[in-house]
Motif scaffolding. Structure first.
Motif, PDB file in Angstrom:
ATOM      1  N   ASP A 105       0.836  -1.212   0.000  1.00 57.39           N
ATOM      2  CA  ASP A 105       0.000   0.000   0.000  1.00 57.39           C
ATOM      3  C   ASP A 105       0.864   1.252   0.000  1.00 57.39           C
ATOM      4  O   ASP A 105       0.642   2.194  -0.749  1.00 57.39           O
ATOM      5  CB  ASP A 105      -0.884   0.037   1.243  1.00 57.39           C
ATOM      6  CG  ASP A 105      -1.984  -1.005   1.139  1.00 57.39           C
ATOM      7  OD1 ASP A 105      -2.143  -1.579   0.048  1.00 57.39           O
ATOM      8  OD2 ASP A 105      -2.656  -1.229   2.162  1.00 57.39           O
TER       9      ASP A 105
ATOM     10  N   GLN B  68       3.899   1.645  -0.894  1.00 54.19           N
ATOM     11  CA  GLN B  68       4.628   1.835  -2.143  1.00 54.19           C
ATOM     12  C   GLN B  68       3.706   2.410  -3.213  1.00 54.19           C
ATOM     13  O   GLN B  68       4.072   3.339  -3.923  1.00 54.19           O
ATOM     14  CB  GLN B  68       5.194   0.502  -2.620  1.00 54.19           C
ATOM     15  CG  GLN B  68       6.178   0.716  -3.751  1.00 54.19           C
ATOM     16  CD  GLN B  68       6.800  -0.590  -4.211  1.00 54.19           C
ATOM     17  OE1 GLN B  68       6.368  -1.660  -3.806  1.00 54.19           O
ATOM     18  NE2 GLN B  68       7.792  -0.490  -5.051  1.00 54.19           N
ATOM     19  N   SER B  69       2.479   1.848  -3.273  1.00 59.38           N
ATOM     20  CA  SER B  69       1.618   2.361  -4.335  1.00 59.38           C
ATOM     21  C   SER B  69       1.210   3.807  -4.032  1.00 59.38           C
ATOM     22  O   SER B  69       1.033   4.611  -4.941  1.00 59.38           O
ATOM     23  CB  SER B  69       0.417   1.451  -4.579  1.00 59.38           C
ATOM     24  OG  SER B  69      -0.327   1.355  -3.397  1.00 59.38           O
ATOM     25  N   ARG B  70       1.148   4.148  -2.771  1.00 57.70           N
ATOM     26  CA  ARG B  70       0.865   5.548  -2.436  1.00 57.70           C
ATOM     27  C   ARG B  70       2.027   6.445  -2.862  1.00 57.70           C
ATOM     28  O   ARG B  70       1.833   7.509  -3.434  1.00 57.70           O
ATOM     29  CB  ARG B  70       0.671   5.714  -0.929  1.00 57.70           C
ATOM     30  CG  ARG B  70      -0.705   5.351  -0.492  1.00 57.70           C
ATOM     31  CD  ARG B  70      -0.854   5.578   0.987  1.00 57.70           C
ATOM     32  NE  ARG B  70      -1.941   4.764   1.479  1.00 57.70           N
ATOM     33  CZ  ARG B  70      -2.115   4.452   2.760  1.00 57.70           C
ATOM     34  NH1 ARG B  70      -1.251   4.872   3.650  1.00 57.70           N
ATOM     35  NH2 ARG B  70      -3.134   3.734   3.128  1.00 57.70           N
TER      36      ARG B  70
ATOM     37  N   ILE C 185       4.211   5.893  -5.111  1.00 57.92           N
ATOM     38  CA  ILE C 185       4.253   6.002  -6.569  1.00 57.92           C
ATOM     39  C   ILE C 185       3.178   6.979  -7.048  1.00 57.92           C
ATOM     40  O   ILE C 185       3.422   7.820  -7.911  1.00 57.92           O
ATOM     41  CB  ILE C 185       4.098   4.610  -7.222  1.00 57.92           C
ATOM     42  CG1 ILE C 185       5.398   3.843  -6.963  1.00 57.92           C
ATOM     43  CG2 ILE C 185       3.836   4.724  -8.727  1.00 57.92           C
ATOM     44  CD1 ILE C 185       5.436   2.444  -7.483  1.00 57.92           C
ATOM     45  N   ALA C 186       2.006   6.878  -6.419  1.00 53.21           N
ATOM     46  CA  ALA C 186       0.936   7.800  -6.813  1.00 53.21           C
ATOM     47  C   ALA C 186       1.379   9.242  -6.596  1.00 53.21           C
ATOM     48  O   ALA C 186       1.105  10.133  -7.413  1.00 53.21           O
ATOM     49  CB  ALA C 186      -0.324   7.501  -6.024  1.00 53.21           C
ATOM     50  N   ILE C 187       2.091   9.454  -5.483  1.00 57.54           N
ATOM     51  CA  ILE C 187       2.568  10.818  -5.201  1.00 57.54           C
ATOM     52  C   ILE C 187       3.589  11.237  -6.260  1.00 57.54           C
ATOM     53  O   ILE C 187       3.493  12.304  -6.848  1.00 57.54           O
ATOM     54  CB  ILE C 187       3.197  10.901  -3.790  1.00 57.54           C
ATOM     55  CG1 ILE C 187       2.117  10.694  -2.731  1.00 57.54           C
ATOM     56  CG2 ILE C 187       3.883  12.246  -3.578  1.00 57.54           C
ATOM     57  CD1 ILE C 187       2.656  10.536  -1.330  1.00 57.54           C
TER      58      ILE C 187
ATOM     59  N   GLU D  80       3.960  10.180  -9.175  1.00 55.23           N
ATOM     60  CA  GLU D  80       3.368  10.320 -10.500  1.00 55.23           C
ATOM     61  C   GLU D  80       2.505  11.576 -10.604  1.00 55.23           C
ATOM     62  O   GLU D  80       2.301  12.099 -11.685  1.00 55.23           O
ATOM     63  CB  GLU D  80       2.525   9.083 -10.836  1.00 55.23           C
ATOM     64  CG  GLU D  80       3.369   7.854 -11.151  1.00 55.23           C
ATOM     65  CD  GLU D  80       4.271   8.057 -12.356  1.00 55.23           C
ATOM     66  OE1 GLU D  80       3.754   8.143 -13.466  1.00 55.23           O
ATOM     67  OE2 GLU D  80       5.509   8.148 -12.167  1.00 55.23           O
ATOM     68  N   SER D  81       1.985  12.021  -9.476  1.00 52.87           N
ATOM     69  CA  SER D  81       1.093  13.181  -9.592  1.00 52.87           C
ATOM     70  C   SER D  81       1.794  14.504  -9.287  1.00 52.87           C
ATOM     71  O   SER D  81       1.233  15.558  -9.524  1.00 52.87           O
ATOM     72  CB  SER D  81      -0.122  12.997  -8.690  1.00 52.87           C
ATOM     73  OG  SER D  81       0.335  12.828  -7.372  1.00 52.87           O
ATOM     74  N   THR D  82       3.031  14.451  -8.780  1.00 52.18           N
ATOM     75  CA  THR D  82       3.694  15.724  -8.494  1.00 52.18           C
ATOM     76  C   THR D  82       4.079  16.434  -9.799  1.00 52.18           C
ATOM     77  O   THR D  82       4.437  15.794 -10.783  1.00 52.18           O
ATOM     78  CB  THR D  82       4.931  15.519  -7.582  1.00 52.18           C
ATOM     79  OG1 THR D  82       5.698  16.704  -7.631  1.00 52.18           O
ATOM     80  CG2 THR D  82       5.807  14.408  -8.056  1.00 52.18           C
TER      81      THR D  82
ATOM     82  N   ASN E  89       9.237  10.068 -13.394  1.00 51.53           N
ATOM     83  CA  ASN E  89       7.795  10.217 -13.160  1.00 51.53           C
ATOM     84  C   ASN E  89       7.113  10.879 -14.358  1.00 51.53           C
ATOM     85  O   ASN E  89       7.768  11.333 -15.302  1.00 51.53           O
ATOM     86  CB  ASN E  89       7.533  10.978 -11.854  1.00 51.53           C
ATOM     87  CG  ASN E  89       7.919  12.435 -11.952  1.00 51.53           C
ATOM     88  OD1 ASN E  89       8.626  12.828 -12.866  1.00 51.53           O
ATOM     89  ND2 ASN E  89       7.454  13.235 -11.016  1.00 51.53           N
ATOM     90  N   LYS E  90       5.792  10.931 -14.267  1.00 50.04           N
ATOM     91  CA  LYS E  90       4.981  11.410 -15.391  1.00 50.04           C
ATOM     92  C   LYS E  90       5.388  12.849 -15.766  1.00 50.04           C
ATOM     93  O   LYS E  90       5.605  13.160 -16.938  1.00 50.04           O
ATOM     94  CB  LYS E  90       3.505  11.372 -14.960  1.00 50.04           C
ATOM     95  CG  LYS E  90       2.528  11.605 -16.047  1.00 50.04           C
ATOM     96  CD  LYS E  90       1.163  11.042 -15.612  1.00 50.04           C
ATOM     97  CE  LYS E  90       0.074  11.445 -16.592  1.00 50.04           C
ATOM     98  NZ  LYS E  90      -0.447  12.786 -16.343  1.00 50.04           N
TER      99      LYS E  90
END
Ligand code: C2E
Ligand code: CA
Ligand code: CA
Length: 711
Positions: A148, A150-152, A154-156, A158-160, A177-178
């Motif tokens: 969990d 890690q996926s959080r 990564i979500a951070i 990817e969204s920064t 990252n994105k």
């Protein structure tokens, strides 16, 4: 991930107890199990015999472990596992009877963590199994949390909006990252393993990263700086970049990470702020702040190189007229044009600034080390600038000329005060202005002494006003033919405690240059009207006589001028028909239309106007017909030589003739002799004023004149 929220973690307290829910309908088995748990006090076991009872208990009891038989009186144990386990609130151990292995497999698939084929032995072993299951449950939970987490993360990442990347020890990217893909303009399916982040840096920055950033990050853990990325889709991107070294427990470098924030907007905002603080938006020239900074540098420089420099203070002549008559937008165009001319005329190493309004400063650098030669050089450039400014200006289909007055302040080693330099040049500029427009002056020490004196005088005048040291004198205006008093002019005097009675020539320009003039002017008017009211009351003043009061340019140009006068007339209650206001053309010239409307406002109430010092200003006689004045006052300078100077004589005659034709009355001032009076009479000048009849005198003496001259 959302499931993990429901995972209940057995707390890792040392004296922890675990609640065990045992679901067993076989009493013998129940007894055996309870007995086996008796020697394990960390377990609190509660027993239920049916599926329904067990389910009901779960929410209140919140067991840490469920041990359940698969075959229960009111249902299938698997059903129970399904029902209770889908929430994953705790681990479950199922117990089957011999031969029920298929069901056991089903239970395990459904989520039970372990199964026990019931036998005396296995049931006795249950606490040990429970121990193992709880440990396993703990591991499952930890793993789930890690996943969990890690996926959080990564979500951070990817969204920064900032670029974040990870690189291996050779600098090749392992993660981007994105925002990183977008910023660098790389397609998301691109293989990163052959890309280094420095591939996207400008050459200098790539060198900086290799030679400074990486060694610093290795040594100190982190490096921070500003770098520029070259992006396929976004051009050059200025970033604030952080490079971090990540080390393993034994101190070896594991990998690098970097975060780069696009600071283009921030920088351009900073630059705008900086620009506004140091540059003039209209002309793009340096403003006062920037000038002072550059001037300080220049002062340092002349210290070192022993050369001279010159500061030129440039003030456009009558620029206000341009603004008032053509409007501010045109005024702005003119200022831009002048800025442009100055820019092209000076050398690249010279400094040019706009101080605001119509004031510019040029610093001529690198002039001769010989002071006289340097002054000559400065004069020559200044002359050239003056000529250049005075050339035709073309704006919006109009062509006109402007001139400038320039003050020069020379400086060399030994000068250390930029403010003082500016002040000196400003003083010299004023001197230039005084000697006529389109001039320049070099500052010299006497000027500053003069400025000092002026400041002292202004201070004294303020005190004089507070201490009521100003007084009024009156000088009669007489009929030229009969000598009868037709009116009088009010003239200001200062009863200076140090030097006695002083005429305005000693102080009026200082008064005019400060706002004090408005206060003193108001006082003069009020005081004059009070005298007038008294003389009327005493029967000394006839309705056809007028008292002339001088009004300074500053007073006249005050927005409230007319209203202040009307208020005073009403307050003191004197007939407006007895009041005449003397103004000079300098007061009118700035904005003739506005001046005329101000005058008309007062004229409509009965006040009249005289045009003072006529002949000395710009005025042509034809100009007179546009002004609502009743009287023209011929300046004293023409009367002085009227007996000898033929041209003065001619001028006076034509002033009188034309004025009469325009329906204006004429008064000659400064009449001192009988001969002058005779000539004026000959020309049929109606009124005269001068020492020949009387000098200006205090009110009390003037009253005697009024009485004695009464017909
Ligand atoms: P002005 O308005 O032209 O006033 C006439 C000046 O000529 C007065 O000087 C007066 O004393 C002087 N004068 C009058 N007759 C003769 C004469 O026969 N021969 C000579 N040589 N001079 C004569 P004063 O009082 O020194 O005032 C000088 C200037 O100061 C005035 O010139 C006026 O511009 C200004 N001023 C005087 N009083 C006031 C005032 O109350 N308010 C304002 N704003 N300005 C004033
Ligand atoms: Ca006057
Ligand atoms: Ca005059």
């Amino acid at each position: 991930m959302s499931e993990s929220k429901n995972l209940k973690l057995p707390t890792s307290n040392k004296k922890q107890t675990f609640r065990v829910l045992l679901v067993e309908d076989d009493l013998a088995h129940e007894a055996l199990i309870l007995r086996s748990f008796e020697t394990h006090p960390q377990y609190q076991v509660i027993t239920k015999r049916t599926l329904a009872d067990a389910c009901q208990l779960i929410s209140q009891y919140q067991p840490d472990l469920i041990i359940t038989d698969v075959r229960l009186p009111d249902g299938d144990g698997i059903h129970f596992v399904d029902q209770c386990l889908h929430k994953k609130t705790c681990p479950i151990i199922v117990m089957t009877s011999f031969g029920d292995e298929a069901i056991a497999v089903k239970a395990i698939k459904a989520g039970a963590l372990d199964y026990v084929v019931k036998s005396d032995h296995t049931l006795r072993e249950l606490p040990v199994i429970a121990n193992r299951v709880l440990r396993e449950w703990r591991l499952i939970l930890d793993k789930q949390i890690a996943v969990d987490q890690q996926s959080r993360l990564i979500a951070i990442l990817e969204s920064t909006p900032d670029l974040i990347c990870i690189a291996d020890i050779d600098g090749f990217l392992t993660y981007l990252n994105k925002a990183g893909y977008e910023l660098l303009g790389i397609p998301e399916d691109k293989d990163l393993s052959r890309i280094r982040l420095t591939d996207f840096h400008e050459r200098d920055d790539a060198i900086l990263i290799m030679s400074e950033a990486i060694p610093c990050a290795i040594k100190h853990g982190m490096w921070k700086g500003e770098t520029t990325f070259i992006s396929a889709s976004n051009g050059n991107i200025l970033t604030s970049q952080v490079l971090i070294t990540h080390k393993s427990a034994d101190g070896d470098i594991d990998f690098f990470s970097t975060v780069a924030k696009d600071i283009r907007d921030l920088r351009s905002a900073e630059e705008t702020i900086k620009y506004l603080a140091y540059y003039d938006t209209l002309t793009g020239l340096a403003n006062r702040n920037e000038l002072l900074k550059q001037l300080d540098h220049e002062i340092d420089r002349v210290h070192r190189n022993k050369m001279h420099s010159a500061l030129l203070y440039i003030d456009l002549d009558n620029f206000k007229c341009v603004n008032d008559s053509l409007g501010h937008p045109t005024g702005d165009l003119v200022l831009k044009e002048i800025a442009q001319r100055l820019k092209t005329e000076i050398r690249g190493e010279d400094i040019l600034a706009r101080l605001g309004g119509d004031e510019f400063v040029v610093i001529l650098t690198g002039l001769s080390s010989d002071s006289l030669e340097a002054i000559n050089q400065a004069r020559q450039v200044t002359k050239k600038l003056n000529e250049f400014i005075a050339k035709d200006i073309q704006v919006e289909s109009m062509t006109f000329n402007l001139t400038a007055s320039i003050g020069i302040s020379m400086f060399s080693a030994g000068t250390d005060n930029s403010h003082e330099l500016l002040r000196f040049a400003d003083t010299a500029m004023y001197e230039a202005k005084k000697s006529g427009k389109n001039q320049f002056e070099v500052f010299h020490k006497d000027m500053s002494i003069k400025v000092q004196r002026q400041l002292e005088l202004e201070h004294k005048l303020r005190k004089a006003y507070c201490n009521k040291e100003f007084i009024l004198y009156f000088q009669p205006k007489n009929e030229a033919a009969t000598g009868r008093i037709h009116g009088a002019e009010v003239l200001l005097r200062w009863n200076d405690p140090e030097k006695g009675i002083r005429a305005p020539g000693h102080f009026l320009d200082i008064l005019e240059s400060s706002s004090l003039m408005l206060d003193v002017g108001h006082w003069i008017f009020e005081e004059s009207l009070k005298h007038l009211a008294q003389w009327i009351a005493e029967g000394l003043w006839k309705p056809e006589q007028r008292l002339s009061i001088n009004i300074s340019t500053r007073q006249f140009q005050d927005e409230n001028f007319s209203q202040l006068i009307l208020d005073l007339i009403e307050k003191i209650n004197v007939p407006a028909q007895c009041i005449d206001i003397e103004i000079t053309e300098y007061s009118l010239i700035n904005d003739v239309k506005k001046s005329v409307s101000k005058m008309k406002e007062l004229i409509s109430k009965g006040v009249s106007f005289s045009l003072d010092d006529f002949g000395t200003g710009y005025s042509s006689l034809s100009y007179l017909k546009n002004l609502p004045v009743a009287t023209v006052k011929i300046d004293r300078s023409f009367i002085q030589d009227i007996t000898e100077d033929k041209s003065d004589k001619a001028l006076v005659t034509s002033i009188i003739t034309i004025s009469k034709n325009l329906g204006l009355s004429v008064i000659a001032e400064g009449v001192e002799t009988k001969e002058q009076l005779e000539i004026l009479n000959q020309y049929q000048c109606e009124y005269v004023q001068g020492y020949y009849f009387s000098k200006p005198v205090p009110a009390i003496e003037f009253e005697h004149l009024l009485i004695s001259k009464e017909p």
